[in-house]
Design an enzyme around this catalytic site. Structure first.
Site, PDB file in Angstrom:
ATOM      1  N   HIS A  78       0.865  -1.187   0.000  1.00  0.00           N
ATOM      2  CA  HIS A  78       0.000   0.000   0.000  1.00  0.00           C
ATOM      3  C   HIS A  78       0.898   1.233   0.000  1.00  0.00           C
ATOM      4  O   HIS A  78       2.132   1.113  -0.021  1.00  0.00           O
ATOM      5  CB  HIS A  78      -0.949  -0.021   1.204  1.00  0.00           C
ATOM      6  CG  HIS A  78      -0.246  -0.283   2.511  1.00  0.00           C
ATOM      7  ND1 HIS A  78       0.630   0.616   3.073  1.00  0.00           N
ATOM      8  CD2 HIS A  78      -0.266  -1.347   3.353  1.00  0.00           C
ATOM      9  CE1 HIS A  78       1.097   0.137   4.212  1.00  0.00           C
ATOM     10  NE2 HIS A  78       0.573  -1.074   4.404  1.00  0.00           N
ATOM     11  N   GLY A 112       1.857   3.171   2.233  1.00  0.00           N
ATOM     12  CA  GLY A 112       2.861   3.202   3.312  1.00  0.00           C
ATOM     13  C   GLY A 112       4.158   2.561   2.840  1.00  0.00           C
ATOM     14  O   GLY A 112       5.244   3.154   2.936  1.00  0.00           O
ATOM     15  N   HIS A 113       4.040   1.362   2.281  1.00  0.00           N
ATOM     16  CA  HIS A 113       5.225   0.676   1.745  1.00  0.00           C
ATOM     17  C   HIS A 113       5.860   1.506   0.623  1.00  0.00           C
ATOM     18  O   HIS A 113       7.077   1.643   0.534  1.00  0.00           O
ATOM     19  CB  HIS A 113       4.832  -0.680   1.134  1.00  0.00           C
ATOM     20  CG  HIS A 113       4.241  -1.659   2.095  1.00  0.00           C
ATOM     21  ND1 HIS A 113       2.932  -2.076   2.014  1.00  0.00           N
ATOM     22  CD2 HIS A 113       4.787  -2.343   3.129  1.00  0.00           C
ATOM     23  CE1 HIS A 113       2.697  -2.966   2.953  1.00  0.00           C
ATOM     24  NE2 HIS A 113       3.790  -3.143   3.657  1.00  0.00           N
TER      25      HIS A 113
END
Ligand code: AMP
Length: 282
Positions: A34, A36-37
């Site tokens: 997502h 964040g990654h």
């Protein structure tokens, strides 16, 4: 982007770049990527010559009754995403590659650092994390490794391992990426029912409200903890695992709101356990 499964192949490709004096940036993940990654990968792309991302759902960091078997996966989408941000190598080892028959070596940061917060309800979790991260560090030999502050305790534990074992790697903590309503992005959010997804807003909301209270002068730890607990308890079905205020660098308990503080919480909605935190300098 090259997708590599075998450690030997990864090593020989990395050696070429090391010989050329290129810097290596590494982002370990468990996949089902997502934003964040992606933010970690973008930072690595900006700061280093060669970016390696690993996707490995690490069995040793899951407890016996946890979600190892059901952990979400979408390798096709993950490959598309990593490629789109300019990752050079996507390392996707198998469990037998990482833990062949007879595997028996573990890396453990001992003491309170791994026993408290998430360590209390997830005994053995951080031993699994440090073991796999140490292995991945040996395989990828990064100069810089990127970790999200969403897993604040994990960052502190990895930093301690790197210091204690004299690993020549800079750990780069990265900001938490949130959904529009404030929920910290997590692969595990996909487990939430629509109703629980709405209820889960209470995590970030209670943290941001707390931040505002501290900004306007509140300094009493008990009052603050009670505020968060009561805020979460208003939500039907939310089961608190912990609400803690600790020093953000050492994770030691604080008796006053002063200096580097981390307000961290873990809450269960049905079977789904979510964590969130904010750090502040007061
Ligand atoms: P995971 O795949 O959950 O093991 O996470 C891989 C890395 O991504 C870890 O360093 C996490 O802390 C980081 N990460 C996960 N969610 C977020 C997020 N919402 N914001 C920033 N980093 C994150």
């Amino acid at each position: 982007m090259e997708v590599i499964e075998a450690v030997g192949e990864l090593r020989s490709r990395i050696k070429e770049f090391k010989r050329q004096g290129k810097t290596i940036g590494f982002v370990p993940t468990m996949g089902f990527l997502h934003e964040g990654h992606i933010s970690l990968m973008k930072k690595a792309r900006e700061e280093t010559d060669i970016v390696i991302v690993s996707i490995f759902v690490n069995p040793t960091q899951f407890g016996p009754n946890e979600d190892f078997e059901s952990y979400p996966k979408d390798m096709v989408r993950d490959q598309r995403l990593t490629e789109s941000v300019g990752v050079d190598f996507l390392f996707t080892p198998t469990v037998t590659e990482m833990y062949p028959d007879g595997y028996s070596t573990f890396v453990e940061v001992a003491g309170d650092l791994t026993r408290q917060l998430c360590g209390r309800t997830r005994p053995g979790h951080f031993r699994g994390v440090t073991t796999i991260v140490a292995k991945l560090f040996h395989m990828t030999t990064p100069d810089y490794a990127y970790f999200g502050k969403k897993d604040a305790q994990q960052v502190v534990v990895i930093e301690k391992m790197v210091r204690d074992l004299n690993m020549d790697i800079v750990i780069v903590p990265c900001s938490i990426v949130r959904e529009e309503d404030g929920l910290a992005m997590s692969s595990r959010n996909s487990y939430l029912t629509e109703a629980d997804r709405k209820k889960a807003q209470v995590l970030s909301q209670s943290l941001f409200e707390t931040k505002a209270k501290i900004a306007s002068g509140e300094r009493d730890i008990t009052t603050i903890k009670q505020f968060i607990v009561s805020r979460i308890k208003q939500i039907e079905g939310a089961l608190i695992d912990y609400v803690e205020i600790v020093h953000s660098k050492t994770l030691e308990n604080m008796n006053q709101i002063k200096g580097n503080i981390l307000i961290a919480l873990a809450v269960k909605f049905g079977k789904t356990r979510l964590i969130d935190n904010i750090d502040m300098v007061v």
